[in-house]
Design a protein around this motif. Structure first.
Motif, mmCIF file in Angstrom:
data_model
loop_
_atom_site.group_PDB
_atom_site.id
_atom_site.type_symbol
_atom_site.label_atom_id
_atom_site.label_comp_id
_atom_site.label_asym_id
_atom_site.label_seq_id
_atom_site.Cartn_x
_atom_site.Cartn_y
_atom_site.Cartn_z
ATOM 1 N N GLY A 337 0.767 -1.303 -0.047
ATOM 2 C CA GLY A 337 0.010 -0.103 -0.011
ATOM 3 C C GLY A 337 0.983 1.255 0.076
ATOM 4 O O GLY A 337 0.628 2.333 -0.950
ATOM 5 N N GLY A 338 1.834 1.174 0.769
ATOM 6 C CA GLY A 338 2.887 2.421 0.654
ATOM 7 C C GLY A 338 3.402 2.624 -0.545
ATOM 8 O O GLY A 338 3.800 3.679 -0.998
ATOM 9 N N ALA A 339 3.960 1.511 -0.962
ATOM 10 C CA ALA A 339 4.522 1.642 -2.494
ATOM 11 C C ALA A 339 3.569 2.232 -3.400
ATOM 12 O O ALA A 339 3.824 3.097 -4.261
ATOM 13 C CB ALA A 339 4.884 0.403 -3.067
ATOM 14 N N VAL A 340 2.385 1.503 -3.480
ATOM 15 C CA VAL A 340 1.300 2.084 -4.474
ATOM 16 C C VAL A 340 1.211 3.786 -4.356
ATOM 17 O O VAL A 340 1.000 4.495 -5.214
ATOM 18 C CB VAL A 340 0.037 1.610 -4.463
ATOM 19 N N LEU A 341 0.870 4.152 -3.075
ATOM 20 C CA LEU A 341 0.421 5.537 -2.688
ATOM 21 C C LEU A 341 1.678 6.384 -3.047
ATOM 22 O O LEU A 341 1.437 7.406 -3.620
ATOM 23 C CB LEU A 341 -0.047 5.446 -1.280
#
Length: 530
Positions: A337-341
């Motif tokens: 999630g952190g990578a996507v955002l």
């Protein structure tokens, strides 16, 4: 970021580049090569479209990356940038937008030269516009370098250098092949993406604090290491008399500089009427106002959730606060999630930089071709040759911006934009207001006004702490600092107005009252406007 996450962000970067190049290609097939098409997009845009484009032009890397970073590091004092950037639009709305649309054709010099001797006025205004544009471009280049350095997990110079060169090459392509129409659509797409990204991050930050803004501020103050001082003035501006005066100087530059920015003034020529120009500004103010309110939440959110120490460790000037905040909101470093955002935010920021550099480059190349080149050639030079010069000028301006961007890569982007605003307020705003409102204004007054603001502003920057005399300077090993302030606006803006008045009252030329009357009627009614 690990290799997988870097790959995701790079894919989104590539998608942004592909979309913008696709827009440029589509537009280039439908253009007919006239100056009106290249500089003003055929004046076919609606107020809503132009309002989004103005917002896209104005909400730059300085806004998205720089201001949020300054708030994360300095709290209240960083927030003052948001206030200054927004209040500036009241000057544009009430004093400039409609009058400039009625009096000019493509550039600032068109407005001034309407009642003056054209050649000296165009050379002065054109030179000033190029200087302001290059300074503004440098800030965007620095933002791009910081973003990609964070993406690749390196602070080395190679990644930043390649990024700055790549952005410079892309902006030359956008301007050379697409002109104003492609640039406008790129800015509209970017504005939609940026607002969507900012809204998403703002909602996520507020959800973390259950919608309690007071809790957000308290948490930011606790994490800052400064306690409640973080929420009051004085961390960056106010420690001594120099910083207090520097703050006043910055405020003047931000509030007065917008009305003198060449790429903002050129946007008023892309709509068919003055009324449409005014409505464009109203739409832009609504979008920009909402965005700057969100930068406050994002800045304090970065301070509360990421922490100023982590932000400063990633980038000393705070330019990476929002991408770091995105990683945290998505689940932290190493999470999907952190990578996507992070990848989405980085791609939006990159789109922001591409759109803004395209608009600035177009405005500055228009000044070179329409003002400087046309003044040196015969008056009735063919339009197609002027457009060819504009395309060539985009290459030269891009090269200058790349070189300076590499030199200034450790400075905060919002701070760099503050310098561009100071030069615009010193050199462009006085001559614009005098031309529109002073009946007795003369050619000498116009030329003196431009150079009387431009030269002192640039000289004061050279001998200021920005260039030498401190570890954060462009040349930290040198010390030829003579001027204590980082922003020259408090000195150079009054000098621009004073030089214009002095040049006029000492001029042997009689003001052309008939031309002034004609210009006044055109500016107020639109009669005879292009």
């Amino acid at each position: 970021m690990n290799t997988e996450h870097q790959t995701l962000a790079l894919i989104l970067f590539s998608l942004v580049i592909a979309v913008t190049l696709g827009i440029t290609t589509w537009v280039s097939r439908n253009r007919h090569g006239s100056a009106e098409e290249f500089y003003a997009g055929g004046r076919l845009f609606s107020p809503l479209e132009n309002g989004f484009a103005i917002a896209g032009d104005y909400m730059s890397a300085a806004s998205f990356l720089g201001i949020s970073g300054l708030i994360a590091l300095f709290g209240y004092d960083g927030m003052l940038y948001s206030v200054g950037f927004l209040v500036a639009w009241l000057v544009v709305l009430f004093l400039v937008a409609e009058l400039v649309r009625n009096c000019g054709r493509f550039t600032l010099a068109d407005v001034v030269a309407a009642r003056m001797s054209e050649r000296p006025v165009r050379i002065a205004a054109g030179a000033s516009s190029v200087v302001v544009s290059v300074l503004y471009l440098v800030a965007q280049m620095v933002g791009a370098g910081s973003l990609v350095a964070l993406l690749l997990g390196t602070s080395g110079g190679t990644a930043r250098t390649l990024t700055v060169v790549g952005v410079g090459a892309l902006m030359v392509v956008y301007v050379s092949f697409g002109g104003m129409r492609a640039t406008t659509w790129i800015q509209i797409v970017k504005a939609v993406l940026l607002m969507g990204g900012a809204i998403t991050l703002t909602v996520l930050v507020l959800l973390r604090f259950h919608g309690n803004f007071d809790q957000l501020l308290t948490s930011a103050a606790d994490r800052s290491g400064h306690g409640m001082r973080f929420l009051g003035p004085g961390l960056k501006y106010g420690a001594d008399w120099t910083s207090r005066v520097d703050f006043i100087s910055l405020g003047l530059a931000l509030v007065l500089g917008t009305a003198g920015l060449p790429h903002i003034l050129s946007r008023f020529y892309t709509v068919p009427t003055a009324r449409a120009a005014r409505r464009s500004v109203v739409w832009a103010i609504a979008l920009i106002g909402g965005f700057y309110l969100m930068t406050i939440v994002l800045g304090f959110g970065a301070a509360a959730l990421v922490g100023p120490d982590a932000v400063r460790a990633s980038n000393a000037s705070g330019n990476t606060a929002v991408p770091l905040l995105a990683v945290h909101l998505g689940g932290g470093a190493g999470s999907t999630g952190g990578a996507v955002l992070f990848a989405v935010v980085a791609a939006i920021a990159f789109a922001t930089i591409l759109a803004v550099v395209a608009g600035i480059t177009l405005a500055s190349s228009a000044s070179v071709a329409h003002d400087l080149y046309a003044s040196l050639k015969r008056r009735h030079a063919r339009q197609r040759s002027e457009v060819a010069v504009a395309r060539a000028a985009a290459v030269g301006i891009g090269a200058a911006a790349i070189a300076l961007g590499l030199l200034a890569q450790d400075l905060n982007v919002a701070f760099l934009v503050g310098l561009a605003f100071a030069v615009a307020a010193s050199a462009n705003l006085p001559v614009l207001l005098y031309s529109l409102f002073w009946r007795g204004f003369t050619t000498r007054g116009a030329v003196w006004s431009v150079y009387g603001g431009l030269v002192p502003a640039m000289l004061l920057v050279v001998v200021s702490p920005v260039v030498s005399g401190s570890p954060e300077s462009l040349f930290p090993g040198a010390d030829f600092q003579l001027f204590p302030l980082q922003n020259p606006g408090i000195v150079s803006i009054p000098l621009g107005f004073l030089a214009g008045w002095l040049g006029t009252v000492t001029s042997v030329e009689e003001p052309d009252l008939a031309k002034h009357a004609e210009t006044e009627v055109r500016s107020l009614t639109g009669a005879g406007a292009v």
